[in-house]
Enzyme design. Structure first.
Site, mmCIF file in Angstrom:
data_model
loop_
_atom_site.group_PDB
_atom_site.id
_atom_site.type_symbol
_atom_site.label_atom_id
_atom_site.label_comp_id
_atom_site.label_asym_id
_atom_site.label_seq_id
_atom_site.Cartn_x
_atom_site.Cartn_y
_atom_site.Cartn_z
ATOM 1 N N LYS A 1 -6.922 -80.239 -17.549
ATOM 2 C CA LYS A 1 -7.712 -80.969 -18.539
ATOM 3 C C LYS A 1 -9.160 -81.027 -18.071
ATOM 4 O O LYS A 1 -9.378 -80.873 -16.881
ATOM 5 C CB LYS A 1 -7.132 -82.356 -18.786
ATOM 6 C CG LYS A 1 -7.401 -83.363 -17.647
ATOM 7 C CD LYS A 1 -7.029 -84.752 -18.040
ATOM 8 C CE LYS A 1 -8.213 -85.582 -18.410
ATOM 9 N NZ LYS A 1 -8.987 -86.126 -17.271
ATOM 10 N N HIS B 1 -1.598 -84.272 -15.292
ATOM 11 C CA HIS B 1 -0.956 -84.666 -14.034
ATOM 12 C C HIS B 1 -0.144 -85.952 -14.156
ATOM 13 O O HIS B 1 0.680 -86.246 -13.320
ATOM 14 C CB HIS B 1 -1.978 -84.747 -12.889
ATOM 15 C CG HIS B 1 -2.771 -86.022 -12.860
ATOM 16 N ND1 HIS B 1 -3.904 -86.212 -13.591
ATOM 17 C CD2 HIS B 1 -2.587 -87.176 -12.173
ATOM 18 C CE1 HIS B 1 -4.387 -87.423 -13.365
ATOM 19 N NE2 HIS B 1 -3.601 -88.034 -12.501
ATOM 20 N N GLU C 1 -8.329 -98.936 -13.451
ATOM 21 C CA GLU C 1 -8.766 -98.444 -12.143
ATOM 22 C C GLU C 1 -9.809 -99.394 -11.572
ATOM 23 O O GLU C 1 -10.599 -99.970 -12.332
ATOM 24 C CB GLU C 1 -9.392 -97.060 -12.294
ATOM 25 C CG GLU C 1 -8.429 -96.023 -12.823
ATOM 26 C CD GLU C 1 -9.100 -94.652 -12.912
ATOM 27 O OE1 GLU C 1 -9.033 -93.911 -11.942
ATOM 28 O OE2 GLU C 1 -9.704 -94.370 -13.955
ATOM 29 N N ASP D 1 -11.574 -88.888 -21.445
ATOM 30 C CA ASP D 1 -11.033 -88.680 -20.105
ATOM 31 C C ASP D 1 -9.568 -89.123 -20.001
ATOM 32 O O ASP D 1 -8.786 -88.525 -19.270
ATOM 33 C CB ASP D 1 -11.905 -89.471 -19.110
ATOM 34 C CG ASP D 1 -11.598 -89.138 -17.661
ATOM 35 O OD1 ASP D 1 -11.434 -87.941 -17.357
ATOM 36 O OD2 ASP D 1 -11.532 -90.070 -16.832
ATOM 37 N N HIS E 1 -3.528 -88.544 -20.836
ATOM 38 C CA HIS E 1 -2.621 -89.386 -20.042
ATOM 39 C C HIS E 1 -1.990 -90.520 -20.857
ATOM 40 O O HIS E 1 -0.780 -90.745 -20.805
ATOM 41 C CB HIS E 1 -3.367 -90.010 -18.871
ATOM 42 C CG HIS E 1 -4.105 -89.013 -18.020
ATOM 43 N ND1 HIS E 1 -3.633 -87.740 -17.796
ATOM 44 C CD2 HIS E 1 -5.266 -89.096 -17.334
ATOM 45 C CE1 HIS E 1 -4.486 -87.096 -17.011
ATOM 46 N NE2 HIS E 1 -5.482 -87.886 -16.724
ATOM 47 N N LYS F 1 -12.593 -98.160 -15.970
ATOM 48 C CA LYS F 1 -12.967 -98.062 -14.564
ATOM 49 C C LYS F 1 -13.601 -99.381 -14.140
ATOM 50 O O LYS F 1 -14.123 -100.118 -14.958
ATOM 51 C CB LYS F 1 -13.946 -96.915 -14.357
ATOM 52 C CG LYS F 1 -13.306 -95.557 -14.678
ATOM 53 C CD LYS F 1 -13.952 -94.435 -13.920
ATOM 54 C CE LYS F 1 -13.334 -93.095 -14.263
ATOM 55 N NZ LYS F 1 -12.108 -92.807 -13.510
HETATM 56 C C1 BG6 Z 1 -8.089 -88.078 -14.258
HETATM 57 C C2 BG6 Z 1 -9.369 -88.637 -14.782
HETATM 58 O O1 BG6 Z 1 -7.524 -87.173 -15.175
HETATM 59 O O2 BG6 Z 1 -7.181 -89.139 -14.018
HETATM 60 C C3 BG6 Z 1 -9.950 -89.631 -13.805
HETATM 61 O O3 BG6 Z 1 -10.289 -87.585 -15.016
HETATM 62 C C4 BG6 Z 1 -8.946 -90.705 -13.479
HETATM 63 O O4 BG6 Z 1 -11.141 -90.217 -14.311
HETATM 64 C C5 BG6 Z 1 -7.628 -90.081 -13.065
HETATM 65 O O5 BG6 Z 1 -9.464 -91.479 -12.420
HETATM 66 C C6 BG6 Z 1 -6.552 -91.141 -12.914
HETATM 67 O O6 BG6 Z 1 -5.429 -90.544 -12.341
HETATM 68 P P1 BG6 Z 1 -4.446 -91.399 -11.454
HETATM 69 O O7 BG6 Z 1 -3.362 -90.438 -11.093
HETATM 70 O O8 BG6 Z 1 -5.225 -91.904 -10.279
HETATM 71 O O9 BG6 Z 1 -3.985 -92.525 -12.329
#
Ligand code: BG6
Length: 515
Positions: free
Chosen positions: A173, A203, A241, A260, A265, A365
């Site tokens: 992505k 992911h 986050e 993002d 996600h 964030k």
């Molecule tokens: C990424 C985003 O795809 O996922 C980031 O670009 C984000 O901005 C991250 O921090 C969060 O992933 P995880 O696995 O830490 O929840």
């Protein structure tokens, strides 16, 4: 390190070894091999797979990047990266095994000549490692290069399958930046690749707890009958986050929190929570059901965007006791940036199961806590029995799927507070992954890489799903672009976002779960 001596060593229990076969012989070709993703995620994942005997004996990795490194430089860099980011020990047999299979080509991905060199080297690697001409290309590069890399792979004959050899392309992505660009990219890569060769990665689907949403729902007879509008009041999905944008301001200031996190996600979490039982766990059976949910989510009208969506941007504040600076002062961020770092949204899934059950989502964030969870709030029990007691109201049952950290599941229910009168207290039943299954080191990419090598696309996004995800957020992109925010920054770092997010819930007489 010989294969035989490695065979004596493994981290797995005998049961695991019997059940899972190593992946199919292949070469992994990483475009962007000197970047962050490769050292932080991809290499540690390969190391973990090697330790579990899940990489095939016939395996090699070809790194491609613009940096002028020799093959030895690359091998040495990977060795030290595996120690720093993969937790590998100083003396690491599995790392040695992996490093012996590493190759490197420095080149410009825009130049056809680079692909001729890649092709020649791959032919040598095939002979040396028995990899049989099967390759998967991992595009860990700038999204702007995806189309042209795929085109060049095609032109060089590197995407052609046949005679038992397969060719796959893994795409990170962001896949496009809105509906039109995602559609255009699908058309562009579709000229070279068949849909079944394309592995669009998210992911989040590599996370055990995300995969467990389906197992939890469909392997337990007691939850599915109540998983619907009759028993569920609403769903809250939080992806919070504490980190800021770190060094990614250049990308993030153009993307923003909505692009993002939401079409990818967060919509994954929504679809897995909301989908109907698939007829099997085969790739298209699962993805068809996810796609139906994406199509059932009503894209908000422009008016709805104003009442059902909230955006925010962090200002100065405190995280874990330390002062942090505002988004506008982060590196590579415009000092008057109007990019959102927080989004809250009320989604409606217009189908038989979920009509009138809102899905509230929020992500941001620099929030107060790092936590990702899906909270299912059930309808309250009738109060009638408690009228003559001191109980003022009953707390509804709440099922929380804790995605990260403290991975687990908890169920809140009412219990009698001991004493001579009837009083009800809310108590929790808690399951923690760590207590039952321990804590294996994992980046979350292991399963996705393994699946790609075995040709299982269940956890990857199909073209139609990516486009449907963008369709859900497109009205927000449009309205927010037309009406730039005037109150940014509107939340302090270390809080739960702007007050408008609370007001969004309050309008529905609900509130965000305190975490
Ligand atoms: C990424 C985003 O795809 O996922 C980031 O670009 C984000 O901005 C991250 O921090 C969060 O992933 P995880 O696995 O830490 O929840």
């Amino acid at each position: 390190m010989t294969q035989e001596s490695l065979d004596q060593q493994t981290d797995q229990t005998p049961d695991q070894q019997q059940q899972i076969r190593p992946a199919d012989p292949c070469v992994m070709v990483i475009f962007g091999a000197s970047g962050d993703l490769t050292k932080r995620m991809l290499l540690p994942s390969l190391y973990h797979l090697a330790k579990k005997k899940l990489l095939p004996k016939e395996f090699a990795l070809l790194g491609c990047a613009i940096d002028n490194l020799s093959q030895d430089d690359f091998r040495n860099k990977v060795k030290s990266d595996l120690r720093e980011f993969g937790g590998a020990p100083e003396n690491c047999k599995f790392c040695d095994w992996l490093v012996e299979r590493l190759y490197y080509i420095s080149g410009d991905f825009q130049q056809p000549e680079s692909y001729q060199r890649i092709k020649a080297l791959l032919a040598d690697v095939d002979k040396q490692h028995g990899t049989n001409g099967s390759y998967f290309y991992y595009l860990a590069t700038s999204p702007t290069l995806i189309g042209s890399i795929v085109e060049q792979l095609g032109a060089a004959g590197l995407a052609e399958e046949g005679d038992g050899r397969w060719r796959r392309v893994v795409i990170e992505k962001p896949f496009g930046h809105d509906v039109d660009s995602a559609r255009a990219l699908n058309v562009e890569i579709g000229k070279v690749l068949d849909e079944r060769q394309i592995y669009r990665i998210d992911h989040y689907l590599g996370k055990e707890t995300v995969q467990n949403i389906l197992v939890f729902r469909f392997s337990n007879g007691i939850f599915e009958p109540i998983w619907n509008r009759r028993y569920i009041d609403h769903v809250q999905i939080t992806v919070a986050e504490t980190l800021g944008v770190e060094q990614r301001g250049g990308y993030y200031d153009h993307a923003g929190a909505l692009r993002d996190m939401v079409p990818n996600h967060i919509l994954q979490l929504v679809t897995l929570t909301a989908m109907e039982p698939p007829i099997s766990f085969r790739a298209d059976a699962v993805r068809d059901e996810q796609a139906k949910i994406l199509h059932a989510i009503q894209p908000p009208s422009p008016e709805d965007v104003l009442t059902r969506a909230v955006r925010g941007q962090y200002g100065d504040g405190t995280i874990d006791g330390a002062g942090v600076q505002a988004y506008r002062r982060e590196p590579n961020v415009a000092p008057d940036s109007t990019t959102e770092t927080f989004v809250a949204l009320k989604l409606a899934i217009d189908n038989w199961r979920w009509a009138d059950v809102p899905f509230y989502i929020r992500t941001g964030k620099r929030l107060a806590n790092r936590v990702t969870e899906v909270a299912i709030q059930f309808r309250r029990a009738p109060f009638v029995l408690f009228r003559d007691t001191p109980v003022e109201r009953l707390t509804p049952n709440l099922l929380v799927l804790h995605i990260q950290p403290n991975e687990g599941i908890s169920l809140r229910f009412g219990a009698k507070v001991p004493g001579i009168q009837v009083d009800v207290g809310a108590v929790n039943m808690d399951f923690r992954y760590q207590d039952y299954f321990g804590n294996e080191p994992s980046t979350g990419y292991e399963r996705l890489l393994y699946d790609c090598m075995t040709g299982d696309a269940t956890l990857f996004q199909r073209a139609d799903m990516v486009e449907a995800g963008w369709r859900v957020v497109q009205p927000l992109l449009d309205v927010w672009k037309a009406l730039p925010p005037r109150n940014f920054p509107n939340y302090k770092s270390g809080t739960w976002g702007p007050k408008e997010a609370d007001e969004l819930m309050a309008r529905d007489k609900r509130q965000w779960r305190g975490i």
